[in-house]
Write a protein that holds these residues in place. Structure first.
Motif, PDB file in Angstrom:
ATOM      1  N   TYR A  39      28.308   2.686  21.910  1.00  0.00           N
ATOM      2  CA  TYR A  39      28.471   2.390  20.483  1.00  0.00           C
ATOM      3  C   TYR A  39      29.850   2.771  19.966  1.00  0.00           C
ATOM      4  CZ  TYR A  39      23.363   1.918  20.433  1.00  0.00           C
ATOM      5  OH  TYR A  39      22.059   1.522  20.664  1.00  0.00           O
ATOM      6  N   LYS A  45      25.285   3.741  14.047  1.00  0.00           N
ATOM      7  CA  LYS A  45      24.680   2.648  14.803  1.00  0.00           C
ATOM      8  C   LYS A  45      23.622   3.175  15.769  1.00  0.00           C
ATOM      9  CE  LYS A  45      28.409  -0.769  14.706  1.00  0.00           C
ATOM     10  NZ  LYS A  45      29.348  -1.577  15.539  1.00  0.00           N
ATOM     11  N   ASN A  49      19.595   2.067  15.624  1.00  0.00           N
ATOM     12  CA  ASN A  49      18.883   1.438  16.739  1.00  0.00           C
ATOM     13  C   ASN A  49      17.791   2.304  17.337  1.00  0.00           C
ATOM     14  OD1 ASN A  49      20.097  -1.077  16.730  1.00  0.00           O
ATOM     15  ND2 ASN A  49      21.803  -0.416  18.012  1.00  0.00           N
ATOM     16  N   GLU A  82      22.490  -3.574  25.460  1.00  0.00           N
ATOM     17  CA  GLU A  82      22.522  -4.835  24.723  1.00  0.00           C
ATOM     18  C   GLU A  82      23.584  -4.789  23.637  1.00  0.00           C
ATOM     19  OE1 GLU A  82      19.642  -7.436  21.742  1.00  0.00           O
ATOM     20  OE2 GLU A  82      18.790  -5.841  22.969  1.00  0.00           O
ATOM     21  N   ASN A  83      23.661  -3.657  22.934  1.00  0.00           N
ATOM     22  CA  ASN A  83      24.629  -3.509  21.859  1.00  0.00           C
ATOM     23  C   ASN A  83      26.066  -3.618  22.368  1.00  0.00           C
ATOM     24  OD1 ASN A  83      25.152  -2.412  18.917  1.00  0.00           O
ATOM     25  ND2 ASN A  83      26.453  -1.202  20.247  1.00  0.00           N
ATOM     26  N   SER A  84      26.323  -3.079  23.558  1.00  0.00           N
ATOM     27  CA  SER A  84      27.696  -3.024  24.058  1.00  0.00           C
ATOM     28  C   SER A  84      28.111  -4.259  24.841  1.00  0.00           C
ATOM     29  CB  SER A  84      27.879  -1.786  24.944  1.00  0.00           C
ATOM     30  OG  SER A  84      27.016  -1.848  26.057  1.00  0.00           O
ATOM     31  N   ARG A 297      14.464  -0.980  12.155  1.00  0.00           N
ATOM     32  CA  ARG A 297      15.566  -1.560  12.928  1.00  0.00           C
ATOM     33  C   ARG A 297      15.905  -2.972  12.452  1.00  0.00           C
ATOM     34  NH1 ARG A 297      16.331  -3.751  18.750  1.00  0.00           N
ATOM     35  NH2 ARG A 297      18.571  -3.514  18.962  1.00  0.00           N
TER      36      ARG A 297
END
Length: 337
Positions: A39, A45, A49, A82-84, A297
């Motif tokens: 993140y 963040k 999440n 998934e975020n990165s 979320r």
């Protein structure tokens, strides 16, 4: 955007792990300590999440505390991946680069947890669990590198691909190892009917996921969603698309229950704990319906609708608003495919 949502059949029970509050607290502290890399050090963040972790106590409510805590860490970690990785340009637009980064990430913060699981899981259970993780790595990277640059063709191909990319199957390993008394034989675990049960559970999860995440994905232009496909490829209105998805949720639940009964009354159903294991798979299948209603979320105050009440849903740019109403008189609904 306002539309009607029905009361779903809700034939499968819902249960929450008794230690949920402690699980969320401890896994959240772990995420803040270990997931900064995913993140860019943005702890707001990370905190936002953490709501995804609630899916685990809803999915494997009967596992012991330590195993469920490991599963919560896995969930936080996969959400972080998934975020990165959602920006494939950051990986050079290469499926090989994506898989390399995925592999490196999987090897570091969770190395202790992987070791803990490997020492405790029977070899056959461990092999199945690893195969579930590999399936997710394949599905996720394939979606990242291919789907988002080429529209999927039809309903069947979409659902087939989502069986890998959504990241549900790995929970089956925790269900098998964590449900008391379960001892699956090789014959039962590799039986085609077991594969059909697993696929049906993922399909049910996918349908619910696409419904509850649609409002959040819509302004972001995310087209990997069945509701988008039904409107833009099949020409349905939003209301008709919602009707179709709700019908499919009920039909998929019926299919799962039928397959479960058929399997448990057949020759493979005599394995110790088979019914308990398949019941836990049912919890995984429906977990995100209750989750979306209360998790922050996707929606700051939860979606409000969990399928137990009919009503009117309104999508605003930044939130959804659900008003419960008595079920209306039966109307024409698109039949499930």
């Amino acid at each position: 955007m306002t539309f009607h949502l029905p009361k779903l059949a809700n034939r499968l029970p819902r249960t929450l792990h008794p230690d949920t509050s402690r699980l969320l607290r401890e896994s959240g502290a772990w995420a803040h300590e270990r997931l900064e890399f995913a993140y860019d050090g943005d702890h707001d963040k990370i905190e936002h999440n953490l709501g995804g972790t609630l899916l685990v106590p809803l999915s494997v409510p009967h596992a012991d505390y330590q195993l469920t805590l490991v599963a919560c860490k896995f969930m936080n970690y996969l959400i972080g991946i998934e975020n990165s990785l959602v920006d494939k340009g950051g990986l050079g637009g290469s499926s090989f680069a994506t898989r390399e980064v995925f592999g490196r990430m999987m090897a570091a913060p969770l190395s202790e947890e992987f070791g803990w699981l490997r020492r405790r899981m029977p070899r056959a259970v461990w092999v199945r669990f690893v195969s579930y993780m590999e399936n997710y790595a394949y599905g996720f990277t394939t979606e990242l590198e291919e789907w988002r640059s080429a529209p999927y063709r039809d309903y069947d191909s979409y659902m087939r691909e989502r069986r890998s990319s959504l990241g549900v199957r790995w929970l089956f390993g925790f269900a098998e190892f964590g449900t008391p008394g379960v001892r699956l034989s090789q014959e039962a675990s590799t039986h085609p009917d077991m594969a059909a049960i697993h696929d049906t559970a993922v399909d049910g999860y996918t349908l619910i996921n696409d419904l509850v995440s649609y409002r959040k994905e819509l302004p972001a232009g995310d087209q990997v969603n069945l509701l988008h496909h039904l409107q833009h490829s099949e020409g349905l209105t939003l209301q008709a698309a919602m009707n179709r998805v709700c019908s499919l949720i009920d039909a998929t639940e019926d299919t799962f229950i039928g397959l479960r009964e058929q399997f448990t009354t057949g020759p493979q159903g005599t394995d110790p704990g088979m019914r308990a294991y398949l019941d836990e798979i049912g919890h995984i299948m429906t977990s995100n319906l209750r989750w979306a209603a209360i998790s922050r979320r996707y929606e700051e105050h939860g979606l409000g609708w969990d399928g137990t009440t009919a009503g009117t849903m309104t999508f605003h740019q930044d939130h959804a608003e659900f008003v419960p109403r008595p079920e209306r008189a039966p109307s024409i609904r698109t039949s499930p495919r």
